[in-house]
Design an enzyme around this catalytic site. Sequence first.
Site, PDB file in Angstrom:
ATOM      1  N   SER A  81       0.841  -1.198   0.000  1.00 57.54           N
ATOM      2  CA  SER A  81       0.000   0.000   0.000  1.00 57.54           C
ATOM      3  C   SER A  81       0.875   1.247   0.000  1.00 57.54           C
ATOM      4  CB  SER A  81      -0.898   0.017   1.243  1.00 57.54           C
ATOM      5  OG  SER A  81      -1.603   1.242   1.338  1.00 57.54           O
ATOM      6  N   TYR A 136      -1.303  -1.162  10.646  1.00 51.42           N
ATOM      7  CA  TYR A 136      -1.531  -1.576   9.261  1.00 51.42           C
ATOM      8  C   TYR A 136      -0.460  -0.986   8.350  1.00 51.42           C
ATOM      9  CZ  TYR A 136      -3.715  -2.250   4.724  1.00 51.42           C
ATOM     10  OH  TYR A 136      -3.958  -2.606   3.415  1.00 51.42           O
ATOM     11  N   LYS A 164       2.415  -3.009   5.948  1.00 47.56           N
ATOM     12  CA  LYS A 164       2.593  -2.767   4.515  1.00 47.56           C
ATOM     13  C   LYS A 164       4.032  -2.349   4.200  1.00 47.56           C
ATOM     14  CE  LYS A 164      -0.358  -4.592   3.900  1.00 47.56           C
ATOM     15  NZ  LYS A 164      -0.806  -5.666   2.970  1.00 47.56           N
TER      16      LYS A 164
END
Length: 342
Positions: free
Chosen positions: A168, A205, A209
Site C-alpha cells: 500500500s 496496518y 505494509k
Amino acid sequence: MHLGFWTWVRGQFFTQKPVVKTDLTGKTVIVLGANTGLGFEATKHFAKMKPERLILACRSQSRGQAAVDKLKAATGYTKAELWIVDLADFESVKQFATKFDRDGGRLDILVENAAIGTFKYAPTKEGWESSLQVNSLSTSLVALLLLPAMIKTAQQHSTVPRLVVVSSEVHYWVKIEKRVYENPDMLKTLGSAEYCTDKAMRTRYQLTKLLNVFFVRALNARLTPSTPLIVNTVNPGLCDSELRREISGIQAVLASLVVSVLAFTAEEGSRQLVWAAVAEQNQPEKLRGEFISACKVTEVADFVLSPEGVKAENQLWDELVDILGKLDPRVTENVEKYLSTI
C-alpha cells in the site's frame, strides 16, 4: 519518495485504466484472500483469461464456496478451486503448502492479497500480534514455501512466473523507530504485547505494509538476475473493501466517511493487482523487485531507500528467515537452495 496528503487525495480521483489482459491458457493462478473485495474481483479478471487452474485461497469454507459459486455465475469459469488457509495459524499455512507440493503442479501467478486491519492488540495462538502475523509473517511464509514450485514451473515450461505481494501507499507514512531497528530482534519486538500500545496500533496496518515492501525488496535482491521469477509489490489505492471489518467505534465511522468520498471500488483496485501479475509480457524484467502504483513502477518511501532502511531490510530478512525456518525447515532449505546471500 515522499507522498504528501494532498498528492494522495488527488491520486484517488484519477480514472483507473482498463484492466490489462493476457492469455492464461494452461497456467495456474493462486489468489490469497480471494473470497471478497480486491481478491475476489481479481479472480474474476483472471477467470476471464482462461487459466487451467484458478485457486481461491480462503480462510472460511462457507465464504470461500460462496465466492466460487459467484465466480462461476459472473464469468462462466468452471475450473475454480477452493483451498483453505488461515494466515493467523502457521500450521494452516504449512498444510496449505504441503497440499500444493502434493497436488498443485505448476504455479505461474501467486497474488498475496489477504490482510487485516485493526487498531486493537490481539495475539494469535502463536503469540504474535494478529495483523503482523497475517499481513507479514504468514504472507512471507507462503511465498517462501511456494518458491520452489514457481522456479520449477519456469524451468519446465519456459515461462516467467510472478509473485505479487499487495502492499500500500500507506507505507510512505510510517517508519521503524530507531530503538526498534537497532534491536537484534526487530520482529519479535514489533509483535510483542509490550510494544503494541494503543499508540503503536494506530499505525500497525501501515507498518505491516512497509514490511511487505521490505520483504519483496529483500527477496528480489537474493534472487540471481538469471532466475526466471518476477517478484513485485503493488498498491491498489484506497478501496471500498472489507478490510475495515476489524475496525469499530469512532474509527469505523471516520473510515466509512473517508471511503465514501475518496475510495475506488474493489474492482477498480483489483486492476492494479492484475497489472502487477500480467502486464509487460514482453519485458517482465521491468517489474522485477518493483513497487507498482497506478499501473506503473513507482519509487518507494524515502525511509526504505535510506541507510537506516537498508539496514532494517537486511536485518528483518535475517530474522524472518530464522523465525520461519524454525516453524518449517523447508524455509531454510529453500533459502539455501534458491537464494544467494548479500
